[in-house]
Design a protein around this motif. Sequence first.
Motif, mmCIF file in Angstrom:
data_model
loop_
_atom_site.group_PDB
_atom_site.id
_atom_site.type_symbol
_atom_site.label_atom_id
_atom_site.label_comp_id
_atom_site.label_asym_id
_atom_site.label_seq_id
_atom_site.Cartn_x
_atom_site.Cartn_y
_atom_site.Cartn_z
ATOM 1 N N THR A 22 -9.436 7.948 -1.705
ATOM 2 C CA THR A 22 -10.576 7.725 -0.822
ATOM 3 C C THR A 22 -11.819 8.473 -1.270
ATOM 4 O O THR A 22 -12.896 8.236 -0.758
ATOM 5 N N LEU B 279 -5.233 0.814 -8.016
ATOM 6 C CA LEU B 279 -6.570 1.312 -7.687
ATOM 7 C C LEU B 279 -6.855 2.625 -8.414
ATOM 8 O O LEU B 279 -7.962 2.853 -8.903
ATOM 9 N N THR C 163 -2.092 7.006 -11.569
ATOM 10 C CA THR C 163 -2.304 5.764 -12.311
ATOM 11 C C THR C 163 -0.971 5.076 -12.564
ATOM 12 O O THR C 163 0.095 5.650 -12.303
ATOM 13 N N ILE D 281 -3.646 5.565 -1.625
ATOM 14 C CA ILE D 281 -4.900 4.926 -2.005
ATOM 15 C C ILE D 281 -6.009 5.966 -1.977
ATOM 16 O O ILE D 281 -6.241 6.616 -0.957
ATOM 17 N N LEU E 40 -0.183 -0.898 -5.196
ATOM 18 C CA LEU E 40 -1.642 -0.979 -5.035
ATOM 19 C C LEU E 40 -2.326 0.385 -5.234
ATOM 20 O O LEU E 40 -3.361 0.454 -5.908
ATOM 21 N N VAL F 82 -7.796 1.820 -11.867
ATOM 22 C CA VAL F 82 -9.113 1.180 -11.915
ATOM 23 C C VAL F 82 -10.216 2.230 -11.705
ATOM 24 O O VAL F 82 -11.153 2.327 -12.503
ATOM 25 N N TYR F 83 -10.089 3.053 -10.653
ATOM 26 C CA TYR F 83 -11.140 4.039 -10.370
ATOM 27 C C TYR F 83 -11.320 5.005 -11.531
ATOM 28 O O TYR F 83 -12.443 5.298 -11.945
ATOM 29 N N GLU G 96 0.814 -1.218 0.000
ATOM 30 C CA GLU G 96 0.000 0.000 0.000
ATOM 31 C C GLU G 96 0.847 1.268 0.000
ATOM 32 O O GLU G 96 0.309 2.363 -0.064
#
Lengths: 274, 296
Positions: B238, B72, B246, B236, B68, B75-76, B54
């Motif tokens: 939120t 994420l 990215t 990460i 990670l 992906v988001y 993380e």
Amino acid sequence: MRLTKFIDMLLFSLTKISAVITMLVLFLIIVYILANGIPHLRPSLFAIQHTADNVSMFPALVSTLIIVLLAMSFAVPLGIFTGIYLVEYTKKGSRLVALIRSTTEFLAGIPSIVYGLFGMLFFVEFLGFGFSVLAGAATLSIMVLPLIIRTTEEALKSVPDGYREGSFALGAGKLRTIFRIVLPSAMPGIFAGIILAIGRIIGESAALIFTAGTIPQIPQNPMQSARTLSVHMWALSGEGHNVGEAYATAVILLVVVFAINALSAFVAKRLTQY
Amino acid sequence: MRNFQYFREMAMSRIFLGSAMCSVVAILLIMMFLFVGCLPAISEIGAANFLFGENWTPMNTPPSFGILPMILGSVYITVGAIVIGVPIGIFTAVYLAHLCPPNMYALLKPVVNLLAGIPSVVYGFFGMRLIVPIVRDISQILTGGGTGASILAASLLLGIMILPTVISISESAIRAVPVEYYEGSLALGASQTRSLFFVVVPAAKSGIMASVILGIGRAVGETMAVVMVAGNQAVIPTSLFRGARTLTSNIVLEMGYAAELHREALIATAVVLFAFILLVNIVFTRLVRRRERREK
């Protein structure tokens, strides 16, 4: 009954709204860039020498031209020859063709930053080109290869078989048939593809930063670093105090890219005259 | 004379074959250099720590290389781009393929092509100057803070950027549906719109899916535009209004000064991207092949 009518109406208006949004987005981008950029188009932006004061885009324009020419001189022969091989020399359902076709498709999908990284590892470091116009052009030529192969294939396929048979019947060999009969008839389609590839190269930046480098100069030889117009624009937009100049560069970039698109469409249209 | 001609034919056919093998060689070279380049990083960091770690703090002692947050982030932002771009794209494609009058088509089709031709730096700059400030205002009203460079801004921009891909591939998929489907549905008394959306569009499903898949590929692979609007914090994410980084941004931001393990970790980031695009490509070919089989 009323509900189905309502759903019909809703779906129908959604298609219209979406189409309008698509158009508005393009017009918004164009108008926004032009309105903010044109007032900043000064002669000093086209000075021969780039300095931190004038942030001239002239060296970038010349470098773009050089990189386009260099990249195309690698990619065009390779792409056209591959297209010829795939269409004229192979039987349907051959394993090799399937392999080449799927690798070409895969090459087309690789993100430009991955190309940039590969170009850095292979051309810049392994082959020792350094950050140079040559390394950048070589990287870009791999990147646009799939586009040229695909358009060449399609153009060759659209040439009627009667042309080939007529040529064979007159006693011409395979090579002569390809170069004298098939290629000339397929030329507009191939050209349209090449022009599109040039457009992609002009718009590319991620693949060039780590291969051709970002030095704003007119390269004296292929082993020197240089930045294209897109890379120049990226560099300007990162510096907070050159916003107006970045808009002006964006105007030139848009004009060049749109002109190239129009040229490609025009050339492709000539294909349909047959 | 005959011999010479035979020789020439043979030589040229070999040259054609050789050229055709170039793209295969290129793929092999790309895979080789990326995989060899990332091996030291993977063996030192460990695949699990790398993929699911993380923290990305390459400059700390000891450094930590977990991607990670970037996975994420990708992906988001991609999901956001799909949510925004795909509905508009598909509806526009339906309009282009069946509903629009010829003079509208002559206007709209070049619009789609021009959208595809705009360089990503120009998109990025546009996003940075117009979309980010708007998102900043919204975020300040809603959350009382935020700079605007965020997942939302990146998703909006990428949603626009994938439009041409989604539109042109969906349009040809919808056009490829046999006209009998449409006419049959009309003959059964369904209205024009109903026939289109409940018969023709479902029949073009795999082609439309393929356009979405390709759009995903484009969104995940986009670099310069995302770097300019996404904020690029390697944490990460939120919230929609927070910045994110990215996989592609991670490479372009740090490759310029990275060395040793840090550098190898960045190459490994490219390998993750590469693997993802490979997956996208396989799914895409499957879908297209299914459609071709059905058409036969």
